[in-house]
Design a protein around this motif. Structure first.
Motif, PDB file in Angstrom:
ATOM      1  N   LEU A   1       0.728  -1.158   0.129  1.00  0.00           N
ATOM      2  CA  LEU A   1      -0.049  -0.126  -0.086  1.00  0.00           C
ATOM      3  C   LEU A   1       1.029   1.273  -0.125  1.00  0.00           C
ATOM      4  O   LEU A   1       0.599   2.220  -0.628  1.00  0.00           O
ATOM      5  N   ARG A   2       1.832   1.233   0.980  1.00  0.00           N
ATOM      6  CA  ARG A   2       2.813   2.518   0.836  1.00  0.00           C
ATOM      7  C   ARG A   2       3.430   2.561  -0.465  1.00  0.00           C
ATOM      8  O   ARG A   2       3.478   3.715  -0.858  1.00  0.00           O
ATOM      9  N   ASP A   3       3.888   1.508  -0.989  1.00  0.00           N
ATOM     10  CA  ASP A   3       4.481   1.621  -2.510  1.00  0.00           C
ATOM     11  C   ASP A   3       3.637   2.290  -3.343  1.00  0.00           C
ATOM     12  O   ASP A   3       4.098   2.997  -4.088  1.00  0.00           O
ATOM     13  N   ALA A   4       2.235   1.662  -3.510  1.00  0.00           N
ATOM     14  CA  ALA A   4       1.315   2.144  -4.578  1.00  0.00           C
ATOM     15  C   ALA A   4       1.043   3.618  -4.319  1.00  0.00           C
ATOM     16  O   ALA A   4       1.016   4.359  -5.284  1.00  0.00           O
ATOM     17  N   LEU A   5       0.831   4.004  -2.935  1.00  0.00           N
ATOM     18  CA  LEU A   5       0.647   5.418  -2.732  1.00  0.00           C
ATOM     19  C   LEU A   5       1.688   6.116  -3.094  1.00  0.00           C
ATOM     20  O   LEU A   5       1.375   7.530  -3.829  1.00  0.00           O
ATOM     21  N   ALA A   6       3.098   6.054  -2.957  1.00  0.00           N
ATOM     22  CA  ALA A   6       4.182   6.521  -3.239  1.00  0.00           C
ATOM     23  C   ALA A   6       4.169   6.676  -4.724  1.00  0.00           C
ATOM     24  O   ALA A   6       4.661   7.840  -5.230  1.00  0.00           O
ATOM     25  N   ALA A   7       4.025   5.911  -5.310  1.00  0.00           N
ATOM     26  CA  ALA A   7       3.951   5.568  -6.831  1.00  0.00           C
ATOM     27  C   ALA A   7       2.843   6.544  -7.694  1.00  0.00           C
ATOM     28  O   ALA A   7       3.056   7.232  -8.415  1.00  0.00           O
ATOM     29  N   CYS A   8       1.755   6.984  -6.915  1.00  0.00           N
ATOM     30  CA  CYS A   8       0.656   7.880  -7.285  1.00  0.00           C
ATOM     31  C   CYS A   8       1.241   9.309  -7.170  1.00  0.00           C
ATOM     32  O   CYS A   8       0.686  10.172  -7.882  1.00  0.00           O
ATOM     33  N   GLN A   9       2.166   9.476  -6.336  1.00  0.00           N
ATOM     34  CA  GLN A   9       2.700  10.924  -6.199  1.00  0.00           C
ATOM     35  C   GLN A   9       3.956  11.177  -7.209  1.00  0.00           C
ATOM     36  O   GLN A   9       4.543  12.214  -6.897  1.00  0.00           O
ATOM     37  N   HIS A  10       4.352  10.247  -8.152  1.00  0.00           N
ATOM     38  CA  HIS A  10       5.354  10.364  -8.769  1.00  0.00           C
ATOM     39  C   HIS A  10       5.083  11.407 -10.062  1.00  0.00           C
ATOM     40  O   HIS A  10       4.075  11.413 -10.393  1.00  0.00           O
ATOM     41  N   ILE A  11       6.128  12.362 -10.063  1.00  0.00           N
ATOM     42  CA  ILE A  11       5.609  13.335 -11.044  1.00  0.00           C
ATOM     43  C   ILE A  11       5.463  12.686 -12.558  1.00  0.00           C
ATOM     44  O   ILE A  11       4.560  13.174 -13.379  1.00  0.00           O
ATOM     45  N   GLY A  12       5.867  11.721 -12.970  1.00  0.00           N
ATOM     46  CA  GLY A  12       5.774  10.738 -14.167  1.00  0.00           C
ATOM     47  C   GLY A  12       4.125  10.419 -14.317  1.00  0.00           C
ATOM     48  O   GLY A  12       3.846  10.014 -15.378  1.00  0.00           O
ATOM     49  N   VAL A  13       3.677  10.315 -13.385  1.00  0.00           N
ATOM     50  CA  VAL A  13       2.254  10.008 -13.199  1.00  0.00           C
ATOM     51  C   VAL A  13       1.288  10.732 -12.739  1.00  0.00           C
ATOM     52  O   VAL A  13       0.162  10.638 -12.248  1.00  0.00           O
ATOM     53  N   SER A  14       1.470  12.243 -13.077  1.00  0.00           N
ATOM     54  CA  SER A  14       0.724  13.051 -12.876  1.00  0.00           C
ATOM     55  C   SER A  14      -0.705  13.200 -13.404  1.00  0.00           C
ATOM     56  O   SER A  14      -0.472  12.787 -14.814  1.00  0.00           O
ATOM     57  N   GLU A  15      -1.700  13.628 -12.965  1.00  0.00           N
ATOM     58  CA  GLU A  15      -2.979  13.681 -13.739  1.00  0.00           C
ATOM     59  C   GLU A  15      -3.110  14.687 -14.916  1.00  0.00           C
ATOM     60  O   GLU A  15      -4.020  14.578 -15.735  1.00  0.00           O
ATOM     61  N   GLU A  16      -1.849  15.568 -14.807  1.00  0.00           N
ATOM     62  CA  GLU A  16      -1.724  16.313 -16.076  1.00  0.00           C
ATOM     63  C   GLU A  16      -1.453  15.669 -17.509  1.00  0.00           C
ATOM     64  O   GLU A  16      -1.754  16.185 -18.375  1.00  0.00           O
TER      65      GLU A  16
END
Length: 94
Positions: free
Chosen positions: A64-79
């Motif tokens: 869970l921590r790893d998945a949430l950290a991945a969501c914060q990565h700039i490469g997977v920004s909702e932009e």
């Protein structure tokens, strides 16, 4: 499969010498979707795992921590969704 398809399409475009703008945007959007979906699945598993997953010894804690950290990565920004949308709208005008 969504991500793999986008990557394979981009790779084919690269080998063909085509412009990669659209393919790159599609890979970026697929990456966002994939990371968000995986995080949602892991969060559901964590939620339904019961009290035992609250232990720091539970591997689900790390997942869970790893998945949430991945969501914060700039490469997977909702932009990336916006970028793909703008590109597709511009192509629709042609």
């Amino acid at each position: 499969l969504v991500h793999r398809d986008a990557v394979e399409t981009a790779l084919a475009a690269a080998y063909a010498g085509d412009d990669l703008g659209g393919a790159h945007a599609a890979v970026a959007a697929a990456s966002v979707y994939t990371v968000e979906t995986c995080a949602e699945v892991i969060a559901d598993l964590f939620r339904y795992g019961g009290g035992r997953v609250l232990s720091l010894a539970s591997p689900l804690q790390r997942y869970l921590r790893d998945a949430l950290a991945a969501c914060q990565h700039i490469g997977v920004s909702e932009e990336n969704y916006e970028r793909l949308g703008r590109l597709r709208l511009a192509l629709a005008d042609r």
